[in-house]
Design a protein around this motif. Structure first.
Motif, PDB file in Angstrom:
ATOM      1  N   LEU A 140      -1.639  -9.495   3.204  1.00  0.00           N
ATOM      2  CA  LEU A 140      -2.962  -8.904   3.378  1.00  0.00           C
ATOM      3  C   LEU A 140      -3.380  -7.988   2.243  1.00  0.00           C
ATOM      4  N   ILE A 141      -2.438  -7.348   1.547  1.00  0.00           N
ATOM      5  CA  ILE A 141      -2.821  -6.370   0.533  1.00  0.00           C
ATOM      6  C   ILE A 141      -2.011  -6.540  -0.746  1.00  0.00           C
ATOM      7  N   GLU A 142      -2.586  -6.039  -1.806  1.00  0.00           N
ATOM      8  CA  GLU A 142      -1.851  -5.696  -3.016  1.00  0.00           C
ATOM      9  C   GLU A 142      -2.002  -4.198  -3.215  1.00  0.00           C
ATOM     10  N   LEU A 143      -0.912  -3.514  -3.520  1.00  0.00           N
ATOM     11  CA  LEU A 143      -0.942  -2.078  -3.753  1.00  0.00           C
ATOM     12  C   LEU A 143      -0.873  -1.829  -5.250  1.00  0.00           C
ATOM     13  N   ILE A 144      -1.892  -1.150  -5.767  1.00  0.00           N
ATOM     14  CA  ILE A 144      -1.995  -0.876  -7.194  1.00  0.00           C
ATOM     15  C   ILE A 144      -1.596   0.575  -7.454  1.00  0.00           C
ATOM     16  N   GLN A 145      -0.688   0.776  -8.383  1.00  0.00           N
ATOM     17  CA  GLN A 145      -0.326   2.114  -8.850  1.00  0.00           C
ATOM     18  C   GLN A 145      -0.925   2.279 -10.245  1.00  0.00           C
ATOM     19  N   TYR A 146      -1.737   3.310 -10.409  1.00  0.00           N
ATOM     20  CA  TYR A 146      -2.437   3.495 -11.678  1.00  0.00           C
ATOM     21  C   TYR A 146      -1.602   4.327 -12.641  1.00  0.00           C
ATOM     22  N   THR A 147      -1.675   3.944 -13.892  1.00  0.00           N
ATOM     23  CA  THR A 147      -0.888   4.585 -14.939  1.00  0.00           C
ATOM     24  C   THR A 147      -1.361   6.019 -15.153  1.00  0.00           C
ATOM     25  N   GLU A 159       2.159  15.436  -4.834  1.00  0.00           N
ATOM     26  CA  GLU A 159       1.665  14.590  -3.752  1.00  0.00           C
ATOM     27  C   GLU A 159       0.814  13.445  -4.317  1.00  0.00           C
ATOM     28  N   PRO A 160       1.214  12.203  -4.099  1.00  0.00           N
ATOM     29  CA  PRO A 160       0.385  11.076  -4.549  1.00  0.00           C
ATOM     30  C   PRO A 160      -0.845  10.926  -3.667  1.00  0.00           C
ATOM     31  N   LEU A 161      -1.760  10.087  -4.118  1.00  0.00           N
ATOM     32  CA  LEU A 161      -3.017   9.885  -3.398  1.00  0.00           C
ATOM     33  C   LEU A 161      -3.199   8.401  -3.134  1.00  0.00           C
ATOM     34  N   LEU A 162      -3.417   8.045  -1.871  1.00  0.00           N
ATOM     35  CA  LEU A 162      -3.611   6.658  -1.452  1.00  0.00           C
ATOM     36  C   LEU A 162      -5.067   6.446  -1.055  1.00  0.00           C
ATOM     37  N   ILE A 163      -5.713   5.443  -1.662  1.00  0.00           N
ATOM     38  CA  ILE A 163      -7.096   5.094  -1.342  1.00  0.00           C
ATOM     39  C   ILE A 163      -7.097   3.834  -0.484  1.00  0.00           C
ATOM     40  N   VAL A 192      -2.347   8.017  -8.390  1.00  0.00           N
ATOM     41  CA  VAL A 192      -3.279   7.307  -7.518  1.00  0.00           C
ATOM     42  C   VAL A 192      -2.749   5.910  -7.198  1.00  0.00           C
ATOM     43  N   PHE A 193      -2.738   5.602  -5.905  1.00  0.00           N
ATOM     44  CA  PHE A 193      -2.470   4.258  -5.406  1.00  0.00           C
ATOM     45  C   PHE A 193      -3.731   3.767  -4.694  1.00  0.00           C
ATOM     46  N   CYS A 194      -4.001   2.477  -4.781  1.00  0.00           N
ATOM     47  CA  CYS A 194      -5.187   1.911  -4.127  1.00  0.00           C
ATOM     48  C   CYS A 194      -4.835   0.552  -3.545  1.00  0.00           C
ATOM     49  N   ILE A 195      -5.357   0.297  -2.346  1.00  0.00           N
ATOM     50  CA  ILE A 195      -5.161  -0.989  -1.678  1.00  0.00           C
ATOM     51  C   ILE A 195      -6.244  -1.959  -2.137  1.00  0.00           C
ATOM     52  N   SER A 196      -5.827  -3.171  -2.474  1.00  0.00           N
ATOM     53  CA  SER A 196      -6.744  -4.277  -2.745  1.00  0.00           C
ATOM     54  C   SER A 196      -6.536  -5.308  -1.651  1.00  0.00           C
ATOM     55  N   TRP A 197      -7.574  -5.544  -0.834  1.00  0.00           N
ATOM     56  CA  TRP A 197      -7.439  -6.411   0.325  1.00  0.00           C
ATOM     57  C   TRP A 197      -7.578  -7.885  -0.060  1.00  0.00           C
ATOM     58  N   ARG A 198      -6.906  -8.709   0.682  1.00  0.00           N
ATOM     59  CA  ARG A 198      -7.046 -10.158   0.537  1.00  0.00           C
ATOM     60  C   ARG A 198      -8.401 -10.594   1.072  1.00  0.00           C
ATOM     61  N   ASN A 199      -9.048 -11.542   0.420  1.00  0.00           N
ATOM     62  CA  ASN A 199     -10.281 -12.139   0.926  1.00  0.00           C
ATOM     63  C   ASN A 199      -9.889 -13.286   1.852  1.00  0.00           C
ATOM     64  N   VAL A 200     -10.016 -13.067   3.150  1.00  0.00           N
ATOM     65  CA  VAL A 200      -9.419 -13.945   4.151  1.00  0.00           C
ATOM     66  C   VAL A 200     -10.108 -15.300   4.181  1.00  0.00           C
ATOM     67  N   THR A 201      -9.411 -16.276   4.746  1.00  0.00           N
ATOM     68  CA  THR A 201      -9.934 -17.621   4.953  1.00  0.00           C
ATOM     69  C   THR A 201      -9.798 -17.963   6.445  1.00  0.00           C
ATOM     70  N   ALA A 202     -10.128 -19.195   6.782  1.00  0.00           N
ATOM     71  CA  ALA A 202     -10.025 -19.619   8.176  1.00  0.00           C
ATOM     72  C   ALA A 202      -8.597 -19.535   8.694  1.00  0.00           C
ATOM     73  N   ALA A 203      -7.620 -19.650   7.807  1.00  0.00           N
ATOM     74  CA  ALA A 203      -6.221 -19.566   8.235  1.00  0.00           C
ATOM     75  C   ALA A 203      -5.854 -18.170   8.723  1.00  0.00           C
TER      76      ALA A 203
END
Length: 716
Positions: free
Chosen positions: A350-357, A366-370, A400-411
């Motif tokens: 469902l997600i990819e987690l991106i950690q920014y340089t 304390e890290p930050l999650l978006i 900074v960490f940020c979630i990138s959501w999957r673009n869902v399909t019928a499956a």
């Protein structure tokens, strides 16, 4: 389907590859069921797991009949039978009473035990064999799932015919309004009196305007209505046409409001729909009644009409082919937008987690999650380098960490709201804990992501999980009792229609959500666009924000249904009834400090609704009201002209103010709200900075998977 058939005793099924070979040694009935999957129409394959039981049984029997006909009469005849399968289901609707009577009923014997139904004598039943087969299926499942499956089929067919809009909801609203208006002679007299007075005002104005050019208008547009602001609209006869339109609009506003006995929801639906109808006939939308269009045509010798028609054809072609608007190709993800350096350090379905340089020598511990919303791509927070919120936070010393959501399909149709919590927020927190161990996290949620974050934070509080250092909710609602005009599209009938639309596809198409948001601001997002681009031939503007807005996403069937029913219709989250891991959670239990932000012109999450976090939680809450709308108010970088915001902090022991009182007392500040938020985060972070953490954690199973912005963001 294969699992359902196996559960009913059909163990010898064809290979999933679709082979039509059937075991010749099997009995005839079993051979027919083996061949079933070979001749099963595609739309039956697409039935969701929720239509199990008898719903699948009747479709199984019908498809089996088609398969037998194919084997006996040839491929053509079998194909014809498959194409009329839906008609056979329709015939079932007319035979429901006969089928119900044919179902064996439970017979209560002495002692209160349920015994078998009495059997008819052999040969006494003259019903066709198909009805006997159907009765058997009804007996096995009680018939309830079958009836529900037929309801879903009917709802799906109706929703596809109406584009997901419920005619029943509109009919109920207008019936409520018309009946109560008919029974209100006082309201009728008021409307008649107002109509007579408006005619008199218009007649007096017309006479005076014919004699004196500087006669004041008898009515002025509302402050947000910019359609008639051009000087050309003050010339005859155009001024008379738009005066008539505004007076008519005002009269209809009176007619659709304050009718005794009409429910508020139905009143809003009638008023909104009548406003849309009136806007269609606005003089600004007609070539011959709009002086700006006529002047433009004279200046260009009619070329503006030709160019406007060409743009209309181009837009129509792009919409039909699901292509982005013209000019969006100049804003390529990862090259022109979403360019802040980083790495994908975690990925699940469902997600990819991106950690920014990091861009500073030391960072806050304390890290930050978006957590962005999944109805949009995450890079709204990382557009160009000049207005990237993510780049701004990295530059201030946050990991900074940020979630990138999957673009869902019928499956992905069966992904629920709790799946987004588990695979999204909780999975991201787990990965961050491996990369930055033993540190609390500043969690940030935007729009629907903020609602999900509040659910996750409440569940964590219930489990005494104290990993959150703070919670920031940007344009996010937790109480949906007053969601603004978005409520017009959400009632039980409308949700049922949307579920019918999603049930067939497995998801809500992106254009349905975008269309609903555009209707809420039709003058700005629909009619103004048509006027400028199609009637006046002006080239459409294109920037990073518009290109991002065209990069829409889909919503899975189950999640969106749960979201609308649990949060909007039932208000489970605000009432403390929302269940996570078999336990109800409450926003009241969140003890981490909260920073909540609303925007002044938000038509998706109105700021009074966002403000209701004060009524649900008594921890330290800082609330900010910024200028702008749902997107532009968030993307409000320092130095942006015309920006302002109101700021107020409430301690846990302070009394809670009503939203109107808060607005009167809050401090008004000029500029962007970003620096104030960073100061708020710094005050709740460890004072001692630390060296930046490593990118990912290969030793803990989190290797670097890709460069930012990752792969999910490119899914269409």
């Amino acid at each position: 389907m294969r699992e359902v058939l196996r559960s009913r005793g059909f163990s010898k099924l064809p290979h999933p590859s679709g082979s039509s070979r059937v075991d010749p040694s099997a009995p005839e009935a079993e051979r027919g069921e083996q061949g079933l999957m070979c001749g099963l129409p595609a739309y039956i394959h697409g039935f969701p797991p929720s239509s199990e039981g008898a719903g699948r049984s009747i479709l199984t029997r019908l498809a089996y009949d088609a398969h037998r006909l194919r084997s006996r009469a040839g491929m053509l005849w079998g194909w014809i039978c498959e194409t009329v399968l839906s008609r056979r289901l329709s015939l079932f609707l007319s035979c429901t009473h006969t089928f119900a009577r044919s179902c064996p009923m439970k017979n209560t014997q002495a002692g209160g035990r349920a015994g078998p139904a009495p059997r008819r004598p052999q040969g006494a039943d003259s019903r066709p064999a198909a009805l006997n087969s159907l009765s058997t299926h009804l007996d096995e499942s009680g018939g309830f799932e079958l009836f529900r499956a037929i309801d879903r089929i009917a709802a799906s067919m109706a929703a596809n015919a109406t584009g997901g809009i419920s005619p029943t909801a509109i009919w109920l609203a207008y019936s409520d309004w018309l009946v109560h208006l008919y029974r209100s002679p006082g309201k009728q007299a008021e409307l008649g009196n107002k109509a007579w007075k408006k005619l008199g005002r218009l007649a007096r104005y017309t006479i005076r305007r014919a004699l004196t050019e500087k006669t004041p208008n008898c009515i002025e547009p509302l402050s947000g209505d910019t359609r008639f602001r051009a000087e050309a609209w003050q010339e005859l006869p155009f001024v008379l046409w738009y005066q008539v339109f505004l007076l008519t609009q005002q009269w209809w506003h009176t007619a659709t409001h304050d009718v005794p006995g009409v429910s508020p929801h139905h009143e809003n639906v009638v008023s909104f729909s009548m406003r849309q109808v009136l806007d269609v006939f606005s003089p600004s939308n007609c070539i011959f009644t709009n002086p700006e269009v006529l002047d433009r045509a004279l200046q260009t010798g009619g070329r503006s009409f030709v160019e406007g028609f060409q743009r209309f054809i181009d837009d129509l072609s792009r919409n039909l082919n699901s292509e982005p608007p013209a000019g969006a190709e100049k804003f390529r993800v990862g090259e022109d937008v979403a360019v802040t350096p980083g790495k994908v350090v975690y990925r699940n379905h469902l997600i990819e987690l991106i950690q920014y340089t990091p861009s500073t020598g030391s960072v806050y511990a304390e890290p930050l999650l978006i957590v962005p919303a999944w109805i949009m791509k995450f890079y709204i927070l990382d557009l160009s380098p000049e207005n990237s919120l993510i780049r701004y936070l990295v530059g201030k010393g946050f990991t900074v960490f940020c979630i990138s959501w999957r673009n869902v399909t019928a499956a992905d149709r069966n992904l629920g709201l709790d799946d987004y919590r588990r695979l999204g927020v909780m999975a991201a927190l787990g990965a961050i804990g491996l990369i930055v161990p033993k540190c609390k996290v500043h969690a940030v949620g935007y729009c629907l992501g903020g609602t999900l974050l509040s659910i996750a934070a409440a569940a964590m509080a219930h489990m005494e999980d104290k990993r959150l250092a703070s919670v920031t909710l940007l344009a996010a609602q937790t109480d949906f009792s007053e969601p603004g005009e978005l409520e017009l599209f959400i009632d039980h009938s409308q949700v049922e229609s949307l579920e019918g639309l999603m049930w067939q596809r497995g998801y809500l198409p992106a254009f349905h959500m975008a269309g609903a948001f555009q209707l809420l601001r039709s003058n700005d997002l629909i009619w103004s666009r048509m006027l400028r681009h199609y009637l006046m031939g002006e080239p459409p503007p294109m920037n990073a924000l518009i290109a991002w807005n065209a990069d829409a996403t889909r919503l899975p069937y189950r999640m969106h249904s749960e979201y609308l029913r649990s949060l909007f219709l039932n208000g489970d989250l605000a009432a403390g009834r929302y269940v996570v891991d078999e336990h109800p959670v409450a926003i009241q239990n969140i003890r981490a400090p909260i920073f909540a932000l609303g925007t002044e012109r938000d038509h998706i999450a109105p700021w009074p609704s966002v403000y209701k976090i004060h009524y649900l939680n008594d921890t330290d809450i800082t609330f900010v009201l910024t200028s702008g709308g749902h997107n532009a108010g968030i993307v409000s970088e320092p130095g942006h002209p015309g920006r302002r915001y109101r700021f107020a902090h409430k301690k846990a022991e302070d009394p809670c103010l009503h939203a109107d009182r808060w607005l009167e007392r809050a401090e008004l500040r000029e500029g962007s709200w970003w620096p104030a938020w960073v100061e708020w985060l710094e005050a709740r972070s460890s004072p001692q900075r630390v060296p930046p953490p490593a990118m990912g954690a290969p030793a803990s199973g989190l290797p670097i998977l890709a460069d930012a912005p990752g792969t999910y963001v490119h899914q269409r």
